[in-house]
Design a protein around this motif. Structure first.
Motif, PDB file in Angstrom:
ATOM      1  N   ARG A 131       0.822  -1.207   0.000  1.00 44.24           N
ATOM      2  CA  ARG A 131       0.000   0.000   0.000  1.00 44.24           C
ATOM      3  C   ARG A 131       0.864   1.267   0.000  1.00 44.24           C
ATOM      4  O   ARG A 131       0.522   2.274  -0.619  1.00 44.24           O
ATOM      5  N   ARG A 132       1.982   1.218   0.698  1.00 44.57           N
ATOM      6  CA  ARG A 132       2.852   2.387   0.729  1.00 44.57           C
ATOM      7  C   ARG A 132       3.582   2.580  -0.589  1.00 44.57           C
ATOM      8  O   ARG A 132       3.768   3.698  -1.041  1.00 44.57           O
ATOM      9  N   ALA A 133       4.020   1.450  -1.161  1.00 47.14           N
ATOM     10  CA  ALA A 133       4.936   1.574  -2.301  1.00 47.14           C
ATOM     11  C   ALA A 133       4.216   1.634  -3.650  1.00 47.14           C
ATOM     12  O   ALA A 133       4.505   2.496  -4.477  1.00 47.14           O
ATOM     13  N   ALA A 134       3.279   0.735  -3.875  1.00 47.45           N
ATOM     14  CA  ALA A 134       2.725   0.570  -5.228  1.00 47.45           C
ATOM     15  C   ALA A 134       2.148   1.857  -5.816  1.00 47.45           C
ATOM     16  O   ALA A 134       2.401   2.174  -6.984  1.00 47.45           O
ATOM     17  N   PRO A 135       1.371   2.637  -5.031  1.00 47.10           N
ATOM     18  CA  PRO A 135       0.751   3.818  -5.635  1.00 47.10           C
ATOM     19  C   PRO A 135       1.749   4.889  -6.086  1.00 47.10           C
ATOM     20  O   PRO A 135       1.370   5.796  -6.823  1.00 47.10           O
ATOM     21  N   ARG A 136       3.011   4.784  -5.657  1.00 51.58           N
ATOM     22  CA  ARG A 136       4.008   5.786  -6.037  1.00 51.58           C
ATOM     23  C   ARG A 136       4.603   5.507  -7.414  1.00 51.58           C
ATOM     24  O   ARG A 136       5.260   6.377  -7.985  1.00 51.58           O
ATOM     25  N   PHE A 137       4.434   4.275  -7.904  1.00 47.23           N
ATOM     26  CA  PHE A 137       5.033   3.922  -9.194  1.00 47.23           C
ATOM     27  C   PHE A 137       4.206   4.504 -10.338  1.00 47.23           C
ATOM     28  O   PHE A 137       3.032   4.833 -10.165  1.00 47.23           O
ATOM     29  N   PRO A 138       4.827   4.620 -11.500  1.00 46.31           N
ATOM     30  CA  PRO A 138       4.114   5.200 -12.633  1.00 46.31           C
ATOM     31  C   PRO A 138       2.845   4.416 -12.985  1.00 46.31           C
ATOM     32  O   PRO A 138       2.748   3.204 -12.744  1.00 46.31           O
ATOM     33  N   GLN A 139       1.914   5.126 -13.539  1.00 44.17           N
ATOM     34  CA  GLN A 139       0.673   4.580 -14.089  1.00 44.17           C
ATOM     35  C   GLN A 139       0.971   3.330 -14.933  1.00 44.17           C
ATOM     36  O   GLN A 139       1.874   3.354 -15.757  1.00 44.17           O
ATOM     37  N   GLY A 140       0.200   2.282 -14.700  1.00 39.89           N
ATOM     38  CA  GLY A 140       0.304   1.117 -15.562  1.00 39.89           C
ATOM     39  C   GLY A 140       1.273   0.052 -15.121  1.00 39.89           C
ATOM     40  O   GLY A 140       1.408  -0.981 -15.779  1.00 39.89           O
TER      41      GLY A 140
END
Lengths: 276, 276, 276
Positions: C61-70
């Motif tokens: 939850r902390r990390a994934a949303p920070r990565f680029p779209q897609g």
């Protein structure tokens, strides 16, 4: 030599004491890739002992200078996060460093050829700084922008008198060098602050350094010079000394942890008597 | 099949017992990228137990064969660094291995289809070898050069009789297979040396291997066959057995460490009675 | 917003409780690169506590949303591997998640904007599923195919009612919020389930959230609001509270582990009295 970011492409390294399980390192990687999609991110370590600034500084000093010219090295071991301490961009002849002004960056900066330090005053646009996590909300976006070619001045002005890591110098007197253990590696080998330049100005490179003189632990125990630890395979309780790949006097015991076997601690005295 | 470095692009993997906090792994990555800027470096592990050659060999055996054709796999678990032991390049049908001649590379080499071993005699030009850190000053530059297309012969001549990892074969006699625990995984599951080929030549693939016969620990405790550990969820103190993804007989206890619960050690005897 | 795999290029992240020494993570990376040679693989963590689904969910939850779209986020913390539990592909507004249906993916899915879940029914062609290692033989090939542009429907049909992580909501009553410690980070700081939205609907963003009200541990000990932990440097035994970078109420003690110093556990009650 001018700093040339174009040489390295876009290499960015990460060093921290965050561990990875909390997801904070992943968040930083995501942030970096969101801002600089072509960044080539390489982990140096996220297993620095929590808050061990000195350990992180040594790690960075060993690794950063080996990377190609122009890399950006982002490092966060930051017990004072959120306090008044500044964030820095340090420019060296060979690379850029980004991280807190607490000594973490200084050993690597010396190795890279220190040029100047910039105190980070502004966050990149569109970033909201969180007081509890500068790694994600300040240093990562700054590092990404540097990788994209923003000049360090973009983020603040030059600063003098950055925080230095306490660096114990060996004492030299009448043919004797008295140094100390700086840190231990994962194998329990002891790395000291004694280097060939403490012996004689004419042996600047450690590979030419003489393996002579009498080396002793504080206990008085004598240490045997060896060109590699394998020489000690038949001498299981003998402490060996060599000049390691960083050019420091390193002590070990074959196939075991010297730290554990001799109950050594950081700061332990080590004496090298050149006439011994 | 010919070795085709072009197929993989430039994939290089790293396996070591260095940990990352010392910065040595970072230094190796920097060295690799300095020589081969387009290398795609992938960490397999740097958390091998210090000096545990056998653990490293198993790790490499599991991971290396999954990578694309032509990858270079650099591995260093090297208690004898600096001693007389040779450095090797091993060429297989599918990939190249670089590391010490101490058995570390042999399990992976068998899986990849061993072709020949070269004893490294020369460092790449412009590299100064340090006796305390072959990983950085010998193996990394050699691996980088291989990735760039240098032929293995560039670095030395063929060698026979490389060091093999001691590999205990199960005993088979009158419908009984007596094997042993080779290692434990992170979850405390026990991996044994018993594979389907010890049962019957007609079941070469472990996915077809029968889950039959009586499995027993040295203590005499019986083990229950299961097709997955979830079957044991309602039997919290029952030891289960299955053919794992490597094709080895593996033992576990649901949701806990079998090693801890039964105080097992490497070398523990495990018996499979085909008529039981 | 439509899911656009092309935006991220081919970013794939990995999160697991495998550790790296067993070689299983390396095997997954090899599998991914064999199927999708241009994948940009980024480790989030392989050091999740074994079988700690909730810890893995928070990390993701902390990390994934920070990565680029897609990006495609592959996560495996899977005590029930091989049992009847389904494998999922979850599509969100911003990214895809692949992993077991045990709650591991749900916190990240909420953050990314949940759209739908697909239960994986079919393995990619040419892959043989092993019952003991879905990470390698099911999730990795599915993730690689998604990265190559295969539609999630290729692998199964929509599913309702996926397993949710138990998520304790704070109790709110008469100006009091009673929450609890959800987890500790590597530094021993306690992260609670209290967020600004439990205070007042008019302060949706945690950076605007007021640092007011009386915060207490279950023991009755009062906690001091601070905007950063550095404020506590002169108060070594005072517990501090702040809104952390995730927007949760976090408690800490300066330069030490709050967990150890106060013997706190997950589930420990924390009270915030808005009128205190």
């Amino acid at each position: 030599m001018k700093y040339k970011p174009e040489v390295a492409g876009a290499i960015l390294t990460l060093t921290s004491d965050f561990g990875t399980a909390g997801g904070y390192v992943g968040a930083m990687k995501g942030c970096l890739l969101s801002l600089a999609p072509h960044a080539a991110i390489h982990d140096i370590s996220h297993d620095i002992t929590p808050h061990a600034v000195s350990e992180g500084a040594w790690c960075l000093r060993r690794a950063a200078p080996r990377f190609p010219q122009g890399a950006v090295h982002l490092a966060v071991v930051d017990p004072g996060v959120g306090s008044g301490r500044a964030g820095l961009i340090i420019e060296t002849e060979r690379f850029l460093l980004v991280g807190p002004d607490n000594g973490l960056l200084t050993l690597a900066a010396q190795k890279g050829g220190f040029k100047r330090a910039i105190a980070i005053a502004d966050s990149p646009p569109d970033w909201t700084r969180s007081t509890s996590f500068d790694g994600l909300t300040l240093f990562a976006p700054v590092a990404a922008r540097l990788l994209l070619g923003d000049a360090p001045e973009r983020f603040g002005g030059p600063v003098e008198g950055i925080v230095e890591l306490p660096w114990p110098e060996p004492l030299r007197e009448a043919g004797q060098v008295e140094g100390e253990v700086l840190l231990f590696d994962r194998f329990g080998n002891a790395i000291t602050n004694i280097t060939p330049r403490h012996l004689d100005a004419s042996t600047p490179r450690h590979l030419d350094a003489p393996m002579s003189g009498r080396v002793q632990l504080a206990s008085g125990e004598s240490v045997r010079w060896c060109s590699h630890y394998g020489e000690l395979a038949q001498a299981p309780d003998v402490v060996g000394a060599l000049w390691n790949s960083d050019g420091h006097l390193e002590l070990a015991i074959f196939g075991d942890s010297l730290r554990d076997r001799r109950a050594l601690v950081v700061g332990e005295r080590v004496r090298l008597d050149l006439n011994g």
